[in-house]
Design a protein around this motif. Sequence first.
Motif, PDB file in Angstrom:
ATOM      1  N   ILE A 213     -22.478 -92.624 -50.893  1.00  0.00           N
ATOM      2  CA  ILE A 213     -22.667 -91.010 -51.033  1.00  0.00           C
ATOM      3  C   ILE A 213     -21.660 -90.483 -50.396  1.00  0.00           C
ATOM      4  N   GLY A 214     -20.514 -91.075 -50.323  1.00  0.00           N
ATOM      5  CA  GLY A 214     -19.212 -90.402 -49.856  1.00  0.00           C
ATOM      6  C   GLY A 214     -19.294 -89.612 -48.679  1.00  0.00           C
ATOM      7  N   SER A 215     -19.797 -90.194 -47.697  1.00  0.00           N
ATOM      8  CA  SER A 215     -20.139 -89.589 -46.218  1.00  0.00           C
ATOM      9  C   SER A 215     -18.922 -89.598 -45.383  1.00  0.00           C
ATOM     10  N   GLY A 216     -18.005 -90.877 -45.390  1.00  0.00           N
ATOM     11  CA  GLY A 216     -16.915 -91.037 -44.446  1.00  0.00           C
ATOM     12  C   GLY A 216     -17.075 -92.489 -43.896  1.00  0.00           C
ATOM     13  N   PHE A 217     -15.983 -92.553 -42.951  1.00  0.00           N
ATOM     14  CA  PHE A 217     -15.765 -93.850 -42.380  1.00  0.00           C
ATOM     15  C   PHE A 217     -16.175 -93.933 -40.988  1.00  0.00           C
ATOM     16  N   PHE A 218     -17.188 -94.772 -40.528  1.00  0.00           N
ATOM     17  CA  PHE A 218     -17.502 -94.937 -39.211  1.00  0.00           C
ATOM     18  C   PHE A 218     -16.507 -95.806 -38.575  1.00  0.00           C
ATOM     19  N   ASP A 219     -15.990 -95.300 -37.291  1.00  0.00           N
ATOM     20  CA  ASP A 219     -14.908 -96.206 -36.714  1.00  0.00           C
ATOM     21  C   ASP A 219     -15.694 -96.966 -35.487  1.00  0.00           C
ATOM     22  N   PHE A 220     -15.845 -98.312 -35.688  1.00  0.00           N
ATOM     23  CA  PHE A 220     -16.643 -99.210 -35.080  1.00  0.00           C
ATOM     24  C   PHE A 220     -16.085 -99.333 -33.484  1.00  0.00           C
ATOM     25  N   THR A 221     -14.917 -98.932 -33.459  1.00  0.00           N
ATOM     26  CA  THR A 221     -14.235 -99.086 -31.803  1.00  0.00           C
ATOM     27  C   THR A 221     -14.627 -98.026 -31.101  1.00  0.00           C
ATOM     28  N   ARG A 222     -15.100 -96.733 -31.554  1.00  0.00           N
ATOM     29  CA  ARG A 222     -15.307 -95.523 -31.008  1.00  0.00           C
ATOM     30  C   ARG A 222     -16.542 -95.826 -30.099  1.00  0.00           C
ATOM     31  N   PRO A 223     -17.757 -96.241 -30.523  1.00  0.00           N
ATOM     32  CA  PRO A 223     -18.685 -96.538 -29.563  1.00  0.00           C
ATOM     33  C   PRO A 223     -18.166 -97.435 -28.328  1.00  0.00           C
ATOM     34  N   GLN A 224     -17.499 -98.355 -28.597  1.00  0.00           N
ATOM     35  CA  GLN A 224     -16.949 -99.175 -27.576  1.00  0.00           C
ATOM     36  C   GLN A 224     -15.873 -98.694 -26.608  1.00  0.00           C
ATOM     37  N   ARG A 225     -15.473 -97.590 -27.125  1.00  0.00           N
ATOM     38  CA  ARG A 225     -14.328 -97.144 -25.988  1.00  0.00           C
ATOM     39  C   ARG A 225     -14.772 -96.347 -24.999  1.00  0.00           C
ATOM     40  N   MET A 226     -16.296 -96.169 -24.985  1.00  0.00           N
ATOM     41  CA  MET A 226     -16.816 -95.247 -24.023  1.00  0.00           C
ATOM     42  C   MET A 226     -16.939 -96.141 -22.713  1.00  0.00           C
ATOM     43  N   GLU A 227     -16.774 -95.642 -21.484  1.00  0.00           N
ATOM     44  CA  GLU A 227     -16.963 -96.370 -20.436  1.00  0.00           C
ATOM     45  C   GLU A 227     -18.290 -97.201 -20.334  1.00  0.00           C
ATOM     46  N   THR A 228     -19.202 -96.662 -20.517  1.00  0.00           N
ATOM     47  CA  THR A 228     -20.472 -97.155 -20.907  1.00  0.00           C
ATOM     48  C   THR A 228     -20.610 -97.380 -22.377  1.00  0.00           C
ATOM     49  N   PRO A 229     -20.357 -98.501 -23.196  1.00  0.00           N
ATOM     50  CA  PRO A 229     -20.425 -98.813 -24.488  1.00  0.00           C
ATOM     51  C   PRO A 229     -21.662 -98.346 -25.124  1.00  0.00           C
ATOM     52  N   VAL A 230     -21.521 -97.561 -26.305  1.00  0.00           N
ATOM     53  CA  VAL A 230     -22.772 -97.454 -27.251  1.00  0.00           C
ATOM     54  C   VAL A 230     -23.234 -98.316 -27.636  1.00  0.00           C
ATOM     55  N   ARG A 231     -24.544 -98.814 -27.756  1.00  0.00           N
ATOM     56  CA  ARG A 231     -24.883 -99.735 -28.658  1.00  0.00           C
ATOM     57  C   ARG A 231     -24.735 -99.396 -30.103  1.00  0.00           C
ATOM     58  N   PHE A 232     -24.471-100.318 -30.927  1.00  0.00           N
ATOM     59  CA  PHE A 232     -24.680-100.122 -32.377  1.00  0.00           C
ATOM     60  C   PHE A 232     -24.944-101.535 -32.923  1.00  0.00           C
ATOM     61  N   GLY A 233     -25.466-101.293 -34.331  1.00  0.00           N
ATOM     62  CA  GLY A 233     -25.901-102.304 -35.234  1.00  0.00           C
ATOM     63  C   GLY A 233     -25.702-102.046 -36.642  1.00  0.00           C
ATOM     64  N   LEU A 234     -25.849-103.077 -37.663  1.00  0.00           N
ATOM     65  CA  LEU A 234     -25.682-102.589 -38.978  1.00  0.00           C
ATOM     66  C   LEU A 234     -26.858-102.078 -39.909  1.00  0.00           C
ATOM     67  N   GLY A 235     -26.843-101.091 -40.692  1.00  0.00           N
ATOM     68  CA  GLY A 235     -27.858-100.865 -41.432  1.00  0.00           C
ATOM     69  C   GLY A 235     -27.612-100.822 -42.946  1.00  0.00           C
ATOM     70  N   THR A 236     -28.749-101.229 -43.669  1.00  0.00           N
ATOM     71  CA  THR A 236     -28.422-101.300 -45.338  1.00  0.00           C
ATOM     72  C   THR A 236     -28.666 -99.837 -45.562  1.00  0.00           C
TER      73      THR A 236
END
Length: 437
Positions: A303-326
């Motif tokens: 649906i043409g929303s954009g590109f998630f950057d998976f390195t972004r949550p990890q660049r935080m001093e306390t990394p943000v947890r992330f998973g995959l969603g269909t």
Amino acid sequence: MNNSAPRTVLRGQVLSFTDDPFIVDNSKAYQHFSEGIVILRDGLIEAVGSAADLSKQITDADQVHDHGDNLIMAGFVDTHVHYPQIGIIGSYGTQLIEWLNTYTFPEEGRFDDAEYAREAANTFVDQCLINGISTASVFCTVHEQSVDALFEATDNIGMRMLAGKVLMDRNAPDFLTDTPQTAYDQSKALIERWHEHNRCLYAITPRFAPTSTHEQLEIVTTLMREHPTAWMQTHTSENKGEIAWVAELFPDCPDYIGVYEKYDMLGSRSVLGHAIHLSEREWAVLSESNTAVSHCPTSNLFIGSGFFDFTRPQRMETPVRFGLGTDVGGGSSFSMFQTMKTAYEVAQVHGNNLDAFQAFYMATLGGARSLGLDGQIGNLKAGLEADLVVIDLQSTPLIRHRMQRVETLQEVLFAQMTLADDRAIAATYINGVCHKR
Ligand code: GUN
Ligand code: ZN
């Protein structure tokens, strides 16, 4: 664990994670037995190891499932999906808001019919099993009976499942809106009925900021405070038009995450779908509040929303947890292989490489961690719940051909996530019970 319960012994290749491959070197993040054994008892994993070590423990009383060269690993975890959208998956064109109004809302309206909801819920559970998904975090519809239908279907086979009634009291058709009061009453009744009933877990589910009034978001705050062991799931920062709309609707909030911050909706049991276009400030708030996000790559492209950057949550001093969603039906596939492949492709756009161990980690233990369920699911480890997937590494003629050239486990896994689909799922174990194709 009931030590007199019968045991099931699985033989095959066995893969588990010992660490986070986004943090430590790949080679130190996993354990692989080319001839391995997993022992299940009473819905739990009793032991995982090499056949050489564990064969001697097998007795005549054990039921043995020999999976040959197939790969046994933890069942997939889908951290964001809409079961009522199964009927409109693959609907043509347009972007988020138009797609919601044209396809999604009319279809969700049909779930006031409990029988329709039951049929869709059963189809959804079948698709999970066919695709090796053993746990999902599921949006139902505004109708109470849509939640009953889903939990009845998942509880019937003992799946660990999170789900909740969608809350919307504005900017949606009348047939799909509730009120702050009915949102409260129905969510509370559903929590009492389903939360922590067997393996069911309740997620308080405001759809997204634009479809709830101030009064309804205050009700979400109240529900979360009254039920601190329940989850909260919603959407955020998926589409640029949506973000501009949130800014108009909530002029007193600094940004999209600021709305959820204002209503105290963030925390270790909160999971936000998409999170594509967040600012520095918003990432900092997610990190400080230990909120998780769900990366939905097929949906974000479809649906043409954009590109998630998976390195972004990890660049935080306390990394943000992330998973995959269909994110079905905005997402275009129930296959976690296809979802991993698209996550890889999206990462390429940012100039990042998502390797196969990282992708499979996201699809299993990373997902479980982002749901705060890694103490129960997401890996093959003694004491965890017995949810597993068995992957046929030769499921199509092309993959069979490709497998002749691979040299490392990384190459095997990467070719699977690139080329495989539901045909590769030889079996899915739920609560220790084998569901074969
Ligand atoms: N934002 C609000 N509702 C939805 C939905 O159903 N799907 C997606 N992809 N985004 C949403
Ligand atoms: Zn969604």
